[in-house]
Structures are given as structure tokens and as C-alpha cells.
Write a protein that holds these residues in place. Structure first.
Motif, PDB file in Angstrom:
ATOM      1  N   ILE A 188     -42.677  -6.359 -55.122  1.00  0.00           N
ATOM      2  CA  ILE A 188     -41.341  -6.955 -55.347  1.00  0.00           C
ATOM      3  C   ILE A 188     -40.966  -8.119 -54.269  1.00  0.00           C
ATOM      4  CG2 ILE A 188     -40.632  -5.524 -57.140  1.00  0.00           C
ATOM      5  CD1 ILE A 188     -38.758  -4.392 -55.163  1.00  0.00           C
ATOM      6  N   ASP A 189     -40.272  -9.156 -54.832  1.00  0.00           N
ATOM      7  CA  ASP A 189     -39.719 -10.131 -53.899  1.00  0.00           C
ATOM      8  C   ASP A 189     -38.556  -9.339 -53.008  1.00  0.00           C
ATOM      9  OD1 ASP A 189     -37.351 -10.574 -55.376  1.00  0.00           O
ATOM     10  OD2 ASP A 189     -38.191 -12.338 -56.210  1.00  0.00           O
ATOM     11  N   ALA A 190     -37.938 -10.442 -51.990  1.00  0.00           N
ATOM     12  CA  ALA A 190     -36.828  -9.852 -51.235  1.00  0.00           C
ATOM     13  C   ALA A 190     -35.621  -9.398 -51.821  1.00  0.00           C
ATOM     14  CB  ALA A 190     -36.576 -10.690 -49.988  1.00  0.00           C
ATOM     15  N   ASP A 191     -35.234 -10.380 -52.815  1.00  0.00           N
ATOM     16  CA  ASP A 191     -33.900 -10.173 -53.952  1.00  0.00           C
ATOM     17  C   ASP A 191     -33.904  -8.693 -54.584  1.00  0.00           C
ATOM     18  OD1 ASP A 191     -32.855 -12.391 -52.727  1.00  0.00           O
ATOM     19  OD2 ASP A 191     -33.543 -13.816 -54.437  1.00  0.00           O
ATOM     20  N   ALA A 192     -35.179  -8.663 -55.152  1.00  0.00           N
ATOM     21  CA  ALA A 192     -35.386  -7.390 -55.879  1.00  0.00           C
ATOM     22  C   ALA A 192     -35.210  -6.183 -55.138  1.00  0.00           C
ATOM     23  CB  ALA A 192     -36.722  -7.537 -56.766  1.00  0.00           C
ATOM     24  N   ALA A 193     -36.014  -6.302 -53.896  1.00  0.00           N
ATOM     25  CA  ALA A 193     -35.846  -5.112 -53.099  1.00  0.00           C
ATOM     26  C   ALA A 193     -34.417  -4.866 -52.498  1.00  0.00           C
ATOM     27  CB  ALA A 193     -36.701  -5.524 -51.666  1.00  0.00           C
ATOM     28  N   PHE A 194     -33.658  -6.053 -52.382  1.00  0.00           N
ATOM     29  CA  PHE A 194     -32.268  -5.764 -51.914  1.00  0.00           C
ATOM     30  C   PHE A 194     -31.399  -5.151 -53.166  1.00  0.00           C
ATOM     31  CE2 PHE A 194     -27.500  -6.891 -51.148  1.00  0.00           C
ATOM     32  CZ  PHE A 194     -27.787  -6.623 -50.020  1.00  0.00           C
ATOM     33  N   ASP A 195     -31.923  -5.432 -54.263  1.00  0.00           N
ATOM     34  CA  ASP A 195     -30.888  -5.035 -55.661  1.00  0.00           C
ATOM     35  C   ASP A 195     -31.347  -3.553 -55.705  1.00  0.00           C
ATOM     36  OD1 ASP A 195     -29.301  -5.668 -57.814  1.00  0.00           O
ATOM     37  OD2 ASP A 195     -31.035  -5.163 -58.794  1.00  0.00           O
ATOM     38  N   PHE A 196     -32.234  -3.323 -55.552  1.00  0.00           N
ATOM     39  CA  PHE A 196     -32.913  -1.931 -55.497  1.00  0.00           C
ATOM     40  C   PHE A 196     -32.286  -1.244 -54.525  1.00  0.00           C
ATOM     41  CE2 PHE A 196     -35.580   1.595 -54.391  1.00  0.00           C
ATOM     42  CZ  PHE A 196     -35.945   2.027 -55.699  1.00  0.00           C
ATOM     43  N   LEU A 197     -32.091  -1.687 -53.205  1.00  0.00           N
ATOM     44  CA  LEU A 197     -31.148  -0.815 -52.305  1.00  0.00           C
ATOM     45  C   LEU A 197     -29.717  -0.602 -52.857  1.00  0.00           C
ATOM     46  CD1 LEU A 197     -32.400  -2.433 -48.943  1.00  0.00           C
ATOM     47  CD2 LEU A 197     -32.885  -0.160 -49.622  1.00  0.00           C
ATOM     48  N   ARG A 198     -29.181  -1.784 -53.195  1.00  0.00           N
ATOM     49  CA  ARG A 198     -27.858  -1.632 -53.659  1.00  0.00           C
ATOM     50  C   ARG A 198     -27.456  -0.714 -54.722  1.00  0.00           C
ATOM     51  NH1 ARG A 198     -25.358  -4.261 -57.644  1.00  0.00           N
ATOM     52  NH2 ARG A 198     -27.066  -5.384 -57.813  1.00  0.00           N
ATOM     53  N   ARG A 199     -28.421  -0.570 -55.589  1.00  0.00           N
ATOM     54  CA  ARG A 199     -28.280   0.276 -57.080  1.00  0.00           C
ATOM     55  C   ARG A 199     -28.350   1.873 -56.530  1.00  0.00           C
ATOM     56  NH1 ARG A 199     -32.009  -3.047 -59.503  1.00  0.00           N
ATOM     57  NH2 ARG A 199     -33.562  -1.316 -59.392  1.00  0.00           N
ATOM     58  N   ILE A 200     -29.268   1.929 -55.501  1.00  0.00           N
ATOM     59  CA  ILE A 200     -29.324   3.307 -54.763  1.00  0.00           C
ATOM     60  C   ILE A 200     -27.882   3.783 -54.238  1.00  0.00           C
ATOM     61  CG2 ILE A 200     -30.447   5.018 -53.095  1.00  0.00           C
ATOM     62  CD1 ILE A 200     -33.088   3.511 -53.866  1.00  0.00           C
ATOM     63  N   SER A 201     -27.622   2.687 -53.325  1.00  0.00           N
ATOM     64  CA  SER A 201     -26.205   2.811 -52.541  1.00  0.00           C
ATOM     65  C   SER A 201     -25.045   3.164 -53.691  1.00  0.00           C
ATOM     66  CB  SER A 201     -26.038   1.649 -51.875  1.00  0.00           C
ATOM     67  OG  SER A 201     -24.566   1.882 -51.229  1.00  0.00           O
ATOM     68  N   GLN A 202     -25.036   2.270 -54.712  1.00  0.00           N
ATOM     69  CA  GLN A 202     -23.863   2.633 -55.601  1.00  0.00           C
ATOM     70  C   GLN A 202     -24.169   4.098 -56.343  1.00  0.00           C
ATOM     71  OE1 GLN A 202     -24.244  -0.860 -57.804  1.00  0.00           O
ATOM     72  NE2 GLN A 202     -22.858  -1.930 -56.677  1.00  0.00           N
ATOM     73  N   HIS A 203     -25.325   4.280 -56.812  1.00  0.00           N
ATOM     74  CA  HIS A 203     -25.414   5.570 -57.474  1.00  0.00           C
ATOM     75  C   HIS A 203     -25.409   6.525 -56.651  1.00  0.00           C
ATOM     76  CE1 HIS A 203     -27.359   7.949 -60.485  1.00  0.00           C
ATOM     77  NE2 HIS A 203     -28.086   8.566 -59.554  1.00  0.00           N
ATOM     78  N   GLU A 204     -25.628   6.939 -55.467  1.00  0.00           N
ATOM     79  CA  GLU A 204     -25.505   7.740 -54.722  1.00  0.00           C
ATOM     80  C   GLU A 204     -24.308   7.891 -53.587  1.00  0.00           C
ATOM     81  OE1 GLU A 204     -28.991   8.189 -52.196  1.00  0.00           O
ATOM     82  OE2 GLU A 204     -30.276   8.428 -53.759  1.00  0.00           O
ATOM     83  N   ASN A 205     -23.460   6.799 -54.046  1.00  0.00           N
ATOM     84  CA  ASN A 205     -22.339   6.647 -53.232  1.00  0.00           C
ATOM     85  C   ASN A 205     -22.430   6.866 -51.588  1.00  0.00           C
ATOM     86  OD1 ASN A 205     -19.323   6.194 -52.981  1.00  0.00           O
ATOM     87  ND2 ASN A 205     -18.956   8.139 -53.035  1.00  0.00           N
ATOM     88  N   ARG A 206     -23.362   6.048 -51.314  1.00  0.00           N
ATOM     89  CA  ARG A 206     -23.909   6.100 -49.754  1.00  0.00           C
ATOM     90  C   ARG A 206     -23.821   4.636 -49.310  1.00  0.00           C
ATOM     91  NH1 ARG A 206     -29.545   8.652 -49.594  1.00  0.00           N
ATOM     92  NH2 ARG A 206     -29.060   8.427 -47.116  1.00  0.00           N
ATOM     93  N   ARG A 207     -23.572   4.568 -48.036  1.00  0.00           N
ATOM     94  CA  ARG A 207     -23.624   3.041 -47.404  1.00  0.00           C
ATOM     95  C   ARG A 207     -24.904   2.568 -47.380  1.00  0.00           C
ATOM     96  NH1 ARG A 207     -22.914   3.652 -42.215  1.00  0.00           N
ATOM     97  NH2 ARG A 207     -22.525   1.214 -41.940  1.00  0.00           N
ATOM     98  N   LEU A 208     -24.916   1.104 -47.772  1.00  0.00           N
ATOM     99  CA  LEU A 208     -26.305   0.654 -47.966  1.00  0.00           C
ATOM    100  C   LEU A 208     -27.234   0.880 -46.752  1.00  0.00           C
ATOM    101  CD1 LEU A 208     -27.802  -1.545 -49.836  1.00  0.00           C
ATOM    102  CD2 LEU A 208     -26.992  -3.244 -48.231  1.00  0.00           C
ATOM    103  N   HIS A 209     -26.570   0.662 -45.491  1.00  0.00           N
ATOM    104  CA  HIS A 209     -27.384   0.974 -44.302  1.00  0.00           C
ATOM    105  C   HIS A 209     -27.967   2.453 -44.185  1.00  0.00           C
ATOM    106  CE1 HIS A 209     -27.677   2.232 -39.960  1.00  0.00           C
ATOM    107  NE2 HIS A 209     -28.363   1.118 -39.887  1.00  0.00           N
TER     108      HIS A 209
END
Length: 226
Positions: A188-209
């Protein structure tokens, strides 16, 4: 003691120090030295009922701070909330702090100065200096304490900003590494990868970092040879 000379030496040390906690420790040491005091330290307020002591010359400083939190009164607490310098040259008989004064006498403190640590934009806490004798501090001592606090605030603010920038850079680097891992793994491209990280962060209520760091750590663990 040559107060101005000691202050000059302290200013040079603080300029070279980039560790916020070390800066507070240095200033506490110099405050005790310059004012011929018995103890000194820094108070930071978490809430009015909870304070912390990030730097102190002895453990007794934190005891004095915690008593102020317990009784919700004291010169160091007021220095932060009242945005001023408070001096008590006979804490046992100071009507401003009728509960804290007698309590702190029990641990040997008879005089105190609380000086606010703050820039124009932000407050950091208070620099607090204690003596085991009454009438320990003169008006000249109070002026020196305020100069110390000004030096401390400037150095601490600069070091904290630098530490924040370094942390932010490390965070961005880790997120970029995680993006690269996801891009390679899922094509996938960089935008899709970042969106993937963001969704996990929101779903698990964890900081993106934290999410990114877990991915990088897992990849490194899998890459290690058996």
C-alpha cells in the motif's frame, strides 16, 4: 559568599545543561548555597491536592511540600497559585499558614521562601528554600532567590523545549518506520499505511506513536536470527 559570582557560575552551568531534571537539581543546590540555607527544592503542582518534588537537596523538602498539599496552605504552594514570592521567617507563628507552619516545625524547618518559576506564557512550579532557624532570610536574600528562579526558569524552559523537539522527532521517525513496514507488507502507499495506523490507534485507544513502536519492535524481533 560572593553571591553574584556564584550566580554567574550557575548561569554558565545551566546554559550547558540540556537535561530539565538536572537543571532543577543544580538550581536547588545553588539556592541552598547562595542563601546559606539548609534545604532547597522545586515543587510542581499536579492538582491542588497533589504535588510533586522533581528536585530537592534532601528528602525533607518533599515532606515540607506534601504537608502543604495535605493542609492546602503554605508559601511554596501560594507562590505558584498566587504568582508571587512568599517569605516566612517564623513559620510557627505565621498567621497565613496556621496548620502548615507548626507541622513543618516538627521536621526542623523554621524559615521558608517560595518563589514562582514561570515565563510569561507558562508556570512551571516554585523554587523553595528552607532554613532551620528563624529570621533566616533578608530582603537581599529574597532578591537573590528571585534571580535564581529567573535563571532556572529560562534554562528549564529551553531544555524542556529541546527535549520536546527531540521526542517529537523520534516519534515521527518511528511512525515513518512503521509506515514503511506496512507499505511493504500490504503493498500500500504511505497515506494508506498512515490511515491504517490511525485506525488501530483509535480502535485500541492507544497513542499513534505507541502503535507504531509496537509494529517496529515486532518486525525487529521477527528479523532476529534464531
Amino acid at each position: 559568599m560572593d553571591g553574584p559570582r556564584v550566580l554567574a557560575d550557575m548561569a554558565l552551568e545551566l546554559e550547558q545543561d540540556r537535561d530539565p531534571r538536572s537543571i532543577l537539581e543544580r538550581v536547588s543546590h545553588y539556592a541552598r548555597l547562595v542563601l546559606d540555607a539548609d534545604d532547597a527544592g522545586v515543587m510542581r503542582v499536579v492538582t491542588r491536592q497533589k504535588v510533586e518534588t522533581p528536585a530537592a537537596t534532601t528528602e525533607r523538602v518533599d515532606q515540607a511540600h506534601q504537608l502543604q498539599s495535605q493542609f492546602d496552605e503554605g508559601p511554596c504552594l501560594d507562590a505558584i497559585t498566587g504568582r508571587a514570592t512568599y517569605v516566612a521567617n517564623d513559620v510557627a507563628n505565621d498567621p497565613r499558614w496556621p496548620r502548615w507552619g507548626p507541622a513543618v516545625v516538627d521536621i526542623g524547618i523554621l524559615s521558608a521562601i517560595g518563589v514562582r518559576l514561570a515565563t510569561r506564557e507558562r508556570g512551571y512550579g516554585s523554587l523553595n528554600i528552607y532554613a532551620d532557624r528563624v529570621h533566616a532570610f533578608t530582603p537581599a536574600d529574597v532578591e537573590l532567590a528571585e534571580v535564581l528562579a529567573a535563571h532556572a526558569t529560562t534554562a528549564f524552559a529551553a531544555a524542556e523545549r529541546a527535549a520536546g523537539l527531540e521526542t517529537a522527532l523520534e516519534s515521527r521517525t518511528t511512525i515513518a518506520q512503521a509506515q514503511g513496514i506496512l507499505m511493504q507488507k500490504f503493498d500500500i502507499d504511505a497515506d494508506a499505511a498512515f490511515d491504517f495506523l490511525r485506525r488501530i490507534s483509535q480502535h485500541e485507544n492507544r497513542r499513534l506513536h505507541a502503535v507504531a513502536e509496537a509494529i517496529v519492535v515486532q518486525r525487529n524481533a521477527n528479523a532476529r536470527p534464531e
